[in-house]
Design a protein around this motif. Sequence first.
Motif, PDB file in Angstrom:
ATOM      1  N   GLU A  62      -9.947 -33.165 -17.359  1.00 22.64           N
ATOM      2  CA  GLU A  62     -10.652 -33.831 -18.460  1.00 22.64           C
ATOM      3  C   GLU A  62      -9.688 -34.686 -19.278  1.00 22.64           C
ATOM      4  OE1 GLU A  62     -12.512 -30.688 -20.660  1.00 22.64           O
ATOM      5  OE2 GLU A  62     -14.065 -30.378 -19.148  1.00 22.64           O
ATOM      6  N   LEU A  63      -8.490 -34.164 -19.514  1.00 21.18           N
ATOM      7  CA  LEU A  63      -7.481 -34.889 -20.287  1.00 21.18           C
ATOM      8  C   LEU A  63      -7.056 -36.159 -19.553  1.00 21.18           C
ATOM      9  CD1 LEU A  63      -5.599 -35.024 -22.752  1.00 21.18           C
ATOM     10  CD2 LEU A  63      -3.977 -33.619 -21.484  1.00 21.18           C
ATOM     11  N   MET A  64      -6.812 -36.057 -18.251  1.00 19.53           N
ATOM     12  CA  MET A  64      -6.411 -37.216 -17.453  1.00 19.53           C
ATOM     13  C   MET A  64      -7.522 -38.274 -17.442  1.00 19.53           C
ATOM     14  SD  MET A  64      -3.394 -36.486 -16.605  1.00 19.53           S
ATOM     15  CE  MET A  64      -2.866 -37.508 -15.278  1.00 19.53           C
ATOM     16  N   GLU A  65      -8.785 -37.840 -17.293  1.00 17.87           N
ATOM     17  CA  GLU A  65      -9.909 -38.775 -17.293  1.00 17.87           C
ATOM     18  C   GLU A  65     -10.037 -39.463 -18.651  1.00 17.87           C
ATOM     19  OE1 GLU A  65     -13.201 -36.305 -16.117  1.00 17.87           O
ATOM     20  OE2 GLU A  65     -12.721 -36.486 -13.990  1.00 17.87           O
ATOM     21  N   ALA A  66      -9.843 -38.703 -19.727  1.00 15.62           N
ATOM     22  CA  ALA A  66      -9.936 -39.266 -21.077  1.00 15.62           C
ATOM     23  C   ALA A  66      -8.841 -40.304 -21.301  1.00 15.62           C
ATOM     24  CB  ALA A  66      -9.847 -38.157 -22.121  1.00 15.62           C
ATOM     25  N   ARG A  67      -7.629 -40.026 -20.814  1.00 15.24           N
ATOM     26  CA  ARG A  67      -6.529 -40.992 -20.962  1.00 15.24           C
ATOM     27  C   ARG A  67      -6.813 -42.274 -20.198  1.00 15.24           C
ATOM     28  NH1 ARG A  67      -1.695 -36.618 -20.549  1.00 15.24           N
ATOM     29  NH2 ARG A  67      -1.598 -36.125 -22.762  1.00 15.24           N
TER      30      ARG A  67
END
Length: 152
Positions: A62-67
Amino acid sequence: MMKVILLTEVKKLGKKGDVVEVAEGYGRNYLIAKGLAVEATEGKLKELKEQKEARDRRKEKELMEARALAEKIKSIEVVLYGKCGENGKLFGAITSKDIADALEGAHKIKIDKRKIELKENIKALGVYPVDIKLHPEVSTRLKVVVKEEGRG
């Protein structure tokens, strides 16, 4: 003493998923009997570890997608049109929902309107930097341009 895995948050003891050591009577007669905990057997501990690892992997994804989405949004400009009077004041206002709809319509990026941090609705023509909180650790800024309807 016995070790138990908490299934829900127990006041003054711990949160869901915590492994705690309690008196055997308290563990068996209260925590396990009420369904608040299970005995910390080797199998249950392994299962808990696997669940925690899966949750960590999901959070990292989720963090990678948000970035990645933040990088994409940073370079985007959303143009909205509104009817206005002679002094550049809009009849009505541009809301976070309008911005979310325009972002989805023009750029195929779906963002919940609650993630768009608009301090107050936009009520005049102009260019506005709008903050978007995509993730607890990731925020970005979107450029919103408000033009008069019919003039482009």
